[in-house]
Design a protein around this motif. Structure first.
Motif, PDB file in Angstrom:
ATOM      1  N   ALA A 373       0.829  -1.222   0.000  1.00 32.57           N
ATOM      2  CA  ALA A 373       0.000   0.000   0.000  1.00 32.57           C
ATOM      3  C   ALA A 373       0.855   1.260   0.000  1.00 32.57           C
ATOM      4  O   ALA A 373       0.540   2.244  -0.655  1.00 32.57           O
ATOM      5  CB  ALA A 373      -0.937  -0.005   1.195  1.00 32.57           C
ATOM      6  N   THR A 375       1.540   3.720   2.103  1.00 29.68           N
ATOM      7  CA  THR A 375       1.174   4.989   2.719  1.00 29.68           C
ATOM      8  C   THR A 375       0.825   4.736   4.175  1.00 29.68           C
ATOM      9  O   THR A 375       0.291   3.680   4.520  1.00 29.68           O
ATOM     10  CB  THR A 375      -0.019   5.657   2.005  1.00 29.68           C
ATOM     11  OG1 THR A 375      -0.345   6.881   2.665  1.00 29.68           O
ATOM     12  CG2 THR A 375      -1.233   4.754   1.979  1.00 29.68           C
ATOM     13  N   GLY A 377      -1.216   6.698   5.774  1.00 29.45           N
ATOM     14  CA  GLY A 377      -2.586   7.163   5.997  1.00 29.45           C
ATOM     15  C   GLY A 377      -2.690   8.209   7.083  1.00 29.45           C
ATOM     16  O   GLY A 377      -3.629   8.192   7.887  1.00 29.45           O
ATOM     17  N   SER A 398      -3.310   4.297   9.420  1.00 26.66           N
ATOM     18  CA  SER A 398      -4.066   3.072   9.150  1.00 26.66           C
ATOM     19  C   SER A 398      -3.254   2.134   8.273  1.00 26.66           C
ATOM     20  O   SER A 398      -2.249   2.519   7.676  1.00 26.66           O
ATOM     21  CB  SER A 398      -5.401   3.415   8.477  1.00 26.66           C
ATOM     22  OG  SER A 398      -5.214   4.338   7.427  1.00 26.66           O
ATOM     23  N   GLY A 400      -2.843  -1.068   5.214  1.00 27.38           N
ATOM     24  CA  GLY A 400      -3.165  -1.261   3.805  1.00 27.38           C
ATOM     25  C   GLY A 400      -2.735  -2.647   3.360  1.00 27.38           C
ATOM     26  O   GLY A 400      -2.220  -3.435   4.154  1.00 27.38           O
ATOM     27  N   SER A 416       2.324  -0.114   7.760  1.00 27.05           N
ATOM     28  CA  SER A 416       3.145   0.512   6.735  1.00 27.05           C
ATOM     29  C   SER A 416       4.519  -0.143   6.692  1.00 27.05           C
ATOM     30  O   SER A 416       4.993  -0.689   7.692  1.00 27.05           O
ATOM     31  CB  SER A 416       3.282   2.015   7.005  1.00 27.05           C
ATOM     32  OG  SER A 416       4.054   2.236   8.171  1.00 27.05           O
ATOM     33  N   GLY A 457      -6.764  -3.274   1.401  1.00 22.53           N
ATOM     34  CA  GLY A 457      -6.665  -2.144   2.302  1.00 22.53           C
ATOM     35  C   GLY A 457      -7.837  -2.135   3.270  1.00 22.53           C
ATOM     36  O   GLY A 457      -8.583  -3.111   3.392  1.00 22.53           O
ATOM     37  N   MET A 475      -1.388  11.709   2.826  1.00 25.41           N
ATOM     38  CA  MET A 475      -1.308  10.302   2.443  1.00 25.41           C
ATOM     39  C   MET A 475      -0.662  10.195   1.064  1.00 25.41           C
ATOM     40  O   MET A 475      -0.164  11.172   0.523  1.00 25.41           O
ATOM     41  CB  MET A 475      -2.705   9.673   2.448  1.00 25.41           C
ATOM     42  CG  MET A 475      -3.472   9.849   3.757  1.00 25.41           C
ATOM     43  SD  MET A 475      -5.079   9.024   3.709  1.00 25.41           S
ATOM     44  CE  MET A 475      -5.826   9.648   5.220  1.00 25.41           C
ATOM     45  N   ASN A 494      -5.525   4.981  -3.118  1.00 20.08           N
ATOM     46  CA  ASN A 494      -6.130   5.558  -1.918  1.00 20.08           C
ATOM     47  C   ASN A 494      -7.359   6.386  -2.304  1.00 20.08           C
ATOM     48  O   ASN A 494      -7.401   6.961  -3.396  1.00 20.08           O
ATOM     49  CB  ASN A 494      -5.093   6.453  -1.228  1.00 20.08           C
ATOM     50  CG  ASN A 494      -5.325   6.588   0.259  1.00 20.08           C
ATOM     51  OD1 ASN A 494      -6.366   6.183   0.761  1.00 20.08           O
ATOM     52  ND2 ASN A 494      -4.382   7.138   0.972  1.00 20.08           N
ATOM     53  N   SER A 511      -4.897  12.755  -2.246  1.00 22.14           N
ATOM     54  CA  SER A 511      -4.414  12.098  -1.031  1.00 22.14           C
ATOM     55  C   SER A 511      -3.965  13.090   0.037  1.00 22.14           C
ATOM     56  O   SER A 511      -3.448  12.674   1.072  1.00 22.14           O
ATOM     57  CB  SER A 511      -3.241  11.169  -1.376  1.00 22.14           C
ATOM     58  OG  SER A 511      -2.176  11.892  -1.969  1.00 22.14           O
ATOM     59  N   THR A 528      -8.003   2.773   2.068  1.00 27.81           N
ATOM     60  CA  THR A 528      -6.560   2.701   1.836  1.00 27.81           C
ATOM     61  C   THR A 528      -6.244   1.736   0.695  1.00 27.81           C
ATOM     62  O   THR A 528      -7.052   0.866   0.357  1.00 27.81           O
ATOM     63  CB  THR A 528      -5.809   2.280   3.113  1.00 27.81           C
ATOM     64  OG1 THR A 528      -6.138   0.926   3.447  1.00 27.81           O
ATOM     65  CG2 THR A 528      -6.186   3.188   4.279  1.00 27.81           C
TER      66      THR A 528
END
Length: 555
Positions: A373, A375, A377, A398, A400, A416, A457, A475, A494, A511, A528
């Protein structure tokens, strides 16, 4: 050569002692992590583990050990930070002193990552530095939480602290404490975080003294040197298995938050024998907004990327020795004063890692994976709660989807790639702040399809229950989804939607956005990214494909 100053007299180390001392050093750091976690006031530290503690050498700050649960982004960053403290303050330090610093240009990340460094003396002689970092939910700046997406210079992002003593001779320097607290929001919580970081350093001091008392200084010195040497040997052995050559890849930042155009992380990886060189010189020029990355973060992101690929190499300076990261001056990956850098640690670092993964996937596809993912978040909400009569700042990140890999599907709702962290429990956040999480679920359909699909996500809705608040978020992967590899499809990008007074909209920069004024009943929806797919979707096992369709896991 390690940075321990004393001369060894021990000719050989038996493997049992070596292992026990290695694990003992790591346990010292892990104990510091636990004290830091359990005594912090901020949920982002106490619940989400956004912190790190370690032991560093006295000559150049090289890493000797780091706690098992510390954030990986600090692997290389803390070396640079301690090195800066040594250069500027070493001759002025004495037993009982503690330095506080958050300056990104002095081996830092963003301003919210506040570091503390303490010299460690054994029987009156300097032996190492103990240091930690903790994410403070706020250090001032234009927006609550510090993640301004429109800052065009560092001074707009918050309080910048050079290396100064926050403790001298074991006594808190109240003038420094007062100065720091006067320039940040919700200061009554930050004093708790200050004491937590100092308590962690003191716990490390006690535990490390006990370890050296037990095994002796010479034995511990020899073990540190041998541990570092073995880590370097292991990393070089892994690199030797990569075919020599130049491998290139690019990853893309959605925008810098100010100019709505993508930024390119362009990487050329040169593998030669047992060494590897990373060249980012083709990357985009410095940007106006806060998506520049300081050198310490850029270098550390490469180190973490390699640790993801070869996770069995121990964490110390030795595993970094075969890795040469050229300083990408003149690009947005080598930020110099006064460039803004709020997004460097949590976001740009993950694009750097993504470029590393994509480049080396061409060389060793059987040992790599599709893009995660990528990011954190980052979402901040600050305001006043009329029920409690108190101001608050909430910082939330958060999970992902992870990318599919050569032998399986990616993890859903993974942390992450820069952290061994977890999302704060929504129940804790709802107790602390005037909000309600009305939905929190896996984001169906977000995974990239492939022979092995990516993970999913998460999808959540956060509603403000009372008063008013100011929301900001920084993000990534809103314009481009996490790339698949070897024919795999990209994960879903995202997605952020706000509903303010009945008007639903997406932020201009997809984002990123800041200073959104929420009133009672307003909410934010976040979805996400899912991980990229590995291999062509038509090669997926038919039974797995049927199960994906039934469960909503398909890309």
């Amino acid at each position: 050569m390690n940075a321990i100053a004393q001369t060894s007299t021990v000719a050989a180390i038996d493997p049992v002692t070596l292992t026990v001392v290695e694990k003992g050093l790591q346990q010292v750091c892990t104990e510091m992590d636990l004290v830091h976690e359990k005594t912090s006031f901020s949920p982002v530290i106490s619940e989400a583990y956004d912190r790190s503690n370690g032991i560093y050498g006295i000559q150049d700050g090289r890493m000797i050990s780091q706690g098992e649960t510390g954030l990986p982004i600090f692997l290389g960053v803390m070396q640079e930070c301690v090195h800066s403290v040594i250069k500027e303050r070493a001759e002025h330090l004495n037993p009982g002193d503690v330095i506080i610093v958050n300056d990104p240009y002095r081996g830092g990340t963003h301003l919210m990552d506040v570091k503390m460094v303490m010299p460690f003396y054994y029987k009156g002689k300097l032996w190492c530095y103990l240091a930690n970092a903790g994410h403070w939910p706020d250090t001032g700046g234009m927006v609550p939480g510090g993640f301004s997406t429109t800052a065009t210079e560092i001074h707009q992002e918050g309080l910048r602290i050079p290396p100064v003593k926050i403790m001298e001779g074991g006594v808190l320097v109240q003038d420094i404490v007062d100065f720091v607290l006067a320039n940040i929001r919700v200061s009554e919580e930050r004093i708790g975080d200050i004491h937590a970081q100092i308590a962690a350093l003191r716990a490390g001091e006690r535990a490390l003294t006990a370890l050296i008392d037990r095994y002796g200084l010479d034995v511990v010195n020899d073990c540190v040197a041998e541990i570092e040497s073995r880590a370097e040997t292991m990393m070089r052995a892994h690199i030797a298995d990569i075919p020599d050559g130049v491998y290139s890849a690019s990853a893309f930042i959605d925008s810098d938050g100010v100019v709505n155009e993508p930024l390119e992380v362009a990487l050329d990886v040169t593998v030669s024998g047992t060494g590897i060189t990373f060249d980012f010189s083709r990357s985009s020029k410095p940007c106006r907004g806060p998506l520049n990355s300081v050198w310490a973060t850029t270098q550390s992101a490469v180190f973490i990327g390699m640790k993801h690929i070869f996770p069995n190499v121990p964490m110390n300076a030795g595993c970094f020795a075969p890795l040469t990261v050229l300083r990408p001056k003149g690009t947005f990956l080598y930020a110099e004063y006064p460039r803004p850098v709020a997004g460097c640690s949590a976001e740009v670092s993950q694009r750097i890692m993504e470029a590393v993964f994509l480049a080396l996937a061409k060389a060793i596809p059987g040992k790599l994976f599709a893009a995660p993912a990528g990011t954190s978040g980052n979402l901040s909400l600050g305001g006043f709660d009329p029920e409690t009569g108190e101001h608050y700042i909430m910082y939330y990140f958060s999970g992902g989807g992870y990318g599919g890999w050569w032998d399986g599907d990616g993890i859903s709702n993974g942390c992450s790639t820069i952290g061994i962290s977890k999302s704060q429990p929504v129940e804790i956040l709802e107790q602390r702040y005037p909000l309600l999480f009305e939905r929190y679920a896996l984001r169906e359909g977000s995974a990239g399809a492939g022979q092995f699909r990516g993970g999913m996500g998460v999808d959540y809705r956060m509603r403000l229950l009372r008063g008013e608040g100011t929301a900001s978020f920084l993000m990534e992967h809103g314009r481009f989804g996490p790339p698949g590899v070897l024919g795999g499809e990209d994960g879903q990008p995202n997605r952020i939607r706000l509903n303010i007074q009945g008007r639903e909209f997406e932020p201009e920069h997809l984002s990123k956005g800041e200073n959104f004024r929420l009133l009672e009943g307003d909410y934010i929806d976040v979805g996400t990214p899912g991980g990229g797919g590995y291999g062509a979707a038509e090669d997926r096992d038919p039974q797995a494909r049927t199960a994906d369709e039934r469960l909503g896991y398909h890309g």
